[in-house]
Design a protein around this motif. Structure first.
Motif, PDB file in Angstrom:
ATOM      1  N   ASN A 178       0.663  -1.060  -0.012  1.00  0.00           N
ATOM      2  CA  ASN A 178      -0.080  -0.041   0.019  1.00  0.00           C
ATOM      3  C   ASN A 178       0.862   1.242  -0.027  1.00  0.00           C
ATOM      4  N   THR A 179       0.643   2.026  -0.992  1.00  0.00           N
ATOM      5  CA  THR A 179       1.649   3.185  -1.308  1.00  0.00           C
ATOM      6  C   THR A 179       1.207   4.426  -0.187  1.00  0.00           C
ATOM      7  N   LYS A 180       0.159   3.970   0.691  1.00  0.00           N
ATOM      8  CA  LYS A 180      -0.007   5.135   1.459  1.00  0.00           C
ATOM      9  C   LYS A 180       0.600   4.866   3.039  1.00  0.00           C
ATOM     10  N   ALA A 181       1.238   3.511   2.877  1.00  0.00           N
ATOM     11  CA  ALA A 181       1.790   3.009   4.111  1.00  0.00           C
ATOM     12  C   ALA A 181       3.342   2.906   3.959  1.00  0.00           C
ATOM     13  N   PHE A 182       3.922   2.627   2.852  1.00  0.00           N
ATOM     14  CA  PHE A 182       5.204   2.516   2.253  1.00  0.00           C
ATOM     15  C   PHE A 182       5.485   3.147   0.858  1.00  0.00           C
ATOM     16  N   ASN A 183       6.850   3.297   0.682  1.00  0.00           N
ATOM     17  CA  ASN A 183       7.321   3.830  -0.725  1.00  0.00           C
ATOM     18  C   ASN A 183       8.173   2.902  -1.151  1.00  0.00           C
ATOM     19  N   ALA A 184       8.786   3.066  -2.395  1.00  0.00           N
ATOM     20  CA  ALA A 184       9.703   2.130  -2.870  1.00  0.00           C
ATOM     21  C   ALA A 184      10.811   1.835  -2.070  1.00  0.00           C
ATOM     22  N   ASN A 185      11.432   2.785  -1.230  1.00  0.00           N
ATOM     23  CA  ASN A 185      12.352   2.590  -0.228  1.00  0.00           C
ATOM     24  C   ASN A 185      12.002   1.834   1.001  1.00  0.00           C
ATOM     25  N   THR A 186      10.942   2.014   1.519  1.00  0.00           N
ATOM     26  CA  THR A 186      10.722   1.396   2.754  1.00  0.00           C
ATOM     27  C   THR A 186       9.870   0.140   2.569  1.00  0.00           C
ATOM     28  N   ALA A 187       9.282  -0.433   1.670  1.00  0.00           N
ATOM     29  CA  ALA A 187       8.582  -1.300   1.245  1.00  0.00           C
ATOM     30  C   ALA A 187       9.440  -2.616   1.432  1.00  0.00           C
ATOM     31  N   PRO A 188       8.839  -3.915   1.812  1.00  0.00           N
ATOM     32  CA  PRO A 188       9.622  -5.031   1.449  1.00  0.00           C
ATOM     33  C   PRO A 188       9.913  -5.447   0.237  1.00  0.00           C
ATOM     34  N   LYS A 189      11.447  -5.838   0.145  1.00  0.00           N
ATOM     35  CA  LYS A 189      11.822  -6.021  -1.368  1.00  0.00           C
ATOM     36  C   LYS A 189      12.167  -7.505  -1.611  1.00  0.00           C
ATOM     37  N   THR A 190      11.973  -8.381  -0.347  1.00  0.00           N
ATOM     38  CA  THR A 190      12.406  -9.734  -0.690  1.00  0.00           C
ATOM     39  C   THR A 190      11.504 -10.332   0.164  1.00  0.00           C
ATOM     40  N   TRP A 191      11.330 -12.002  -0.270  1.00  0.00           N
ATOM     41  CA  TRP A 191      10.273 -12.646   0.373  1.00  0.00           C
ATOM     42  C   TRP A 191      10.843 -12.810   2.067  1.00  0.00           C
ATOM     43  N   LYS A 192      12.095 -12.624   2.156  1.00  0.00           N
ATOM     44  CA  LYS A 192      12.766 -12.825   3.527  1.00  0.00           C
ATOM     45  C   LYS A 192      12.169 -11.904   4.602  1.00  0.00           C
ATOM     46  N   GLU A 193      12.337 -10.611   4.011  1.00  0.00           N
ATOM     47  CA  GLU A 193      11.919  -9.414   4.556  1.00  0.00           C
ATOM     48  C   GLU A 193      10.691  -9.449   5.019  1.00  0.00           C
ATOM     49  N   LEU A 194       9.815 -10.265   4.759  1.00  0.00           N
ATOM     50  CA  LEU A 194       8.363 -10.247   5.275  1.00  0.00           C
ATOM     51  C   LEU A 194       8.320 -10.741   6.606  1.00  0.00           C
ATOM     52  N   ALA A 195       9.276 -11.336   7.173  1.00  0.00           N
ATOM     53  CA  ALA A 195       9.405 -11.957   8.216  1.00  0.00           C
ATOM     54  C   ALA A 195      10.013 -10.912   9.308  1.00  0.00           C
ATOM     55  N   SER A 196      10.582  -9.935   8.795  1.00  0.00           N
ATOM     56  CA  SER A 196      11.284  -8.946   9.490  1.00  0.00           C
ATOM     57  C   SER A 196      10.528  -8.288  10.599  1.00  0.00           C
TER      58      SER A 196
END
Length: 336
Positions: A178-196
Motif C-alpha cells: 500500500n503506497t499510503k503506508a510504504f514507498n519504494a524505499n521502505t516497502a519489503p523487497k524480498t520474501w525474507k523481509e516479510l518476516a522482519s
C-alpha cells in the motif's frame, strides 16, 4: 510462460519460475522438473500458453462426423470472457462455461467426483488436476496434434499418461504494498523481509488450503529451501503476525483498506489493482516468484470427446496463444 513465440521473447522470459507445484508433478507421473527462481523477476506478467507462430494458423483438429447440439462444458477460472466466442467461431462447437476462482472450481470438481458434469477442466491448479489423473478421472493416452508446439520448458509438465497438457503459467505471488503506508524505499523487497520485525502485523497472504495459486507459493519455499527451512520460514511469518485470508481477492481488499500494508498476492490480482488506480505498487522479489501452471484435461467418460479434443487443440493453436498473450499485454500496457 510456456509458449514458444519467437517474436515475443521478452514475454517468454517472464515466468521461467518454478514452484513445488512442478515438483509435485515430477514426483508423480511426469518427467523430472527443476525448480529455479526467475532469471528476470522484474519482467512484465503474462498468463499465455503453449505454441509457435510457425505452425498452422488454424486449429489442427479433425472434423467430427456429426456434431451434437449439446454444448461442451468447460470448467475454468480465467479467460471466460474471450474463449467462448473464439472457440465457437473457430470450430463450430457450442461451449458452456462454468467459471469461478480456483478454490470454487476445485471444490466443485471434488463434489462431482462420482458424477462429473464437466467435459474439460482448464485452470491453474496443476496439483489438483494431477491428482485427478492419478485417481482415474481423466482421459489418458491421447496426444494432441498440436502438442509439438510446446516449448521444451512446457514439455516437462506433460505426464507420461498424457492426461493433461500445460497451457501457460503466471506468478503465484508477487509482493504488493500500500503506497499510503510504504514507498519504494521502505516497502519489503524480498520474501525474507516479510518476516522482519519491521513489518510485524502488516503482511497478508491467501490460504494455500483454499486459494489455488497460494499452494505453489507456499510449496516453493519448501522446494527451494528444504522442508525444515521452509517450515521455519512460515513459522517466522506466523509469529510476525501474518494475516491469512481465504482467497486473493480478500487479500487485495485488506490491502486497500489498510488492514494490512503489504502482501504476497497473486500476479493478476496485483496488476488489476494497479490498473484500477488503487494505492498499491508491485515488487518482483530478487529471489524470483513461484509459478502457477495452467493445464487442461478431459473428463474420462465425456460424451463429447471430439469437441473436448478440439478444445485442447484450440488452446495449443498459435493463433489462440497469441490472442491470449495480446489480451494480457493490453491489460498491463498502461502500467509505468
Amino acid at each position: 510462460m510456456l509458449v514458444n513465440l519467437s517474436s515475443r521473447k521478452k514475454w517468454a522470459s517472464l515466468l521461467l519460475i518454478n514452484a513445488m507445484m512442478l515438483t509435485t508433478v515430477a514426483c508423480g507421473s511426469t518427467e523430472g522438473a527443476s525448480s529455479k527462481p526467475a532469471a528476470d523477476a522484474t519482467a512484465e506478467p503474462s498468463k499465455a500458453a503453449a505454441s509457435t507462430p510457425a505452425a498452422s494458423e488454424k486449429p489442427n483438429t479433425e472434423e467430427p462426423a456429426q456434431k451434437t447440439d449439446e454444448p461442451l462444458v468447460v470448467y475454468l477460472n480465467d479467460f471466460d470472457e474471450i474463449i467462448k466466442p473464439m472457440f465457437e467461431q473457430a470450430t463450430g462447437y457450442k461451449l458452456e462455461l462454468v467459471t469461478g476462482n480456483g478454490a470454487e472450481i476445485s471444490s466443485r470438481l471434488e463434489a462431482e467426483k462420482g458424477n462429473p458434469h464437466w467435459d474439460v477442466v482448464w485452470m491453474d491448479a496443476m496439483p489438483t488436476i494431477d491428482k485427478m489423473g492419478k485417481d482415474g478421472q481423466l482421459l489418458e493416452n491421447w496426444k494432441p496434434q498440436n502438442i509439438g508446439n510446446l516449448t521444451d520448458f512446457a514439455k516437462q509438465f506433460v505426464p507420461s499418461t498424457n492426461s493433461y497438457v500445460p497451457t501457460g503459467a503466471h506468478a503465484a505471488s508477487v509482493i504488493v504494498y500500500n503506497t499510503k503506508a510504504f514507498n519504494a524505499n521502505t516497502a519489503p523487497k524480498t520474501w525474507k523481509e516479510l518476516a522482519s520485525a519491521t513489518f510485524k502485523g502488516s503482511i497478508g497472504m491467501a490460504d494455500p488450503a483454499v486459494a489455488a495459486p497460494a499452494y505453489p507459493f507456499v510449496a516453493w519455499f519448501f522446494q527451494a529451501q528444504g522442508m525444515d527451512a521452509g517450515k521455519q520460514y512460515f513459522e517466522s511469518l506466523m509469529k510476525n503476525g501474518l494475516h491469512v485470508y481465504p482467497k486473493n481477492p480478500n487479500v487485495a481488499k485488506a490491502l486497500t483498506s489498510g488492514e494490512i500494508k503489504a502482501a504476497a498476492l497473486q500476479e493478476s490480482n496485483a496488476y488489476i489493482m494497479k490498473n484500477q488506480g488503487q494505492p498499491v505498487d508491485i515488487i518482483w522479489p530478487e529471489e524470483g516468484a513461484p509459478a502457477s501452471v495452467r493445464v487442461a484435461a478431459i473428463q474420462k467418460n465425456t460424451k463429447h470427446a471430439e469437441a473436448a479434443k478440439a478444445f485442447i487443440e484450440f488452446l495449443l493453436d498459435p493463433k489462440t496463444q497469441q490472442t491470449l498473450i495480446d489480451k494480457e499485454k493490453r491489460a498491463t500496457s498502461s502500467l509505468p
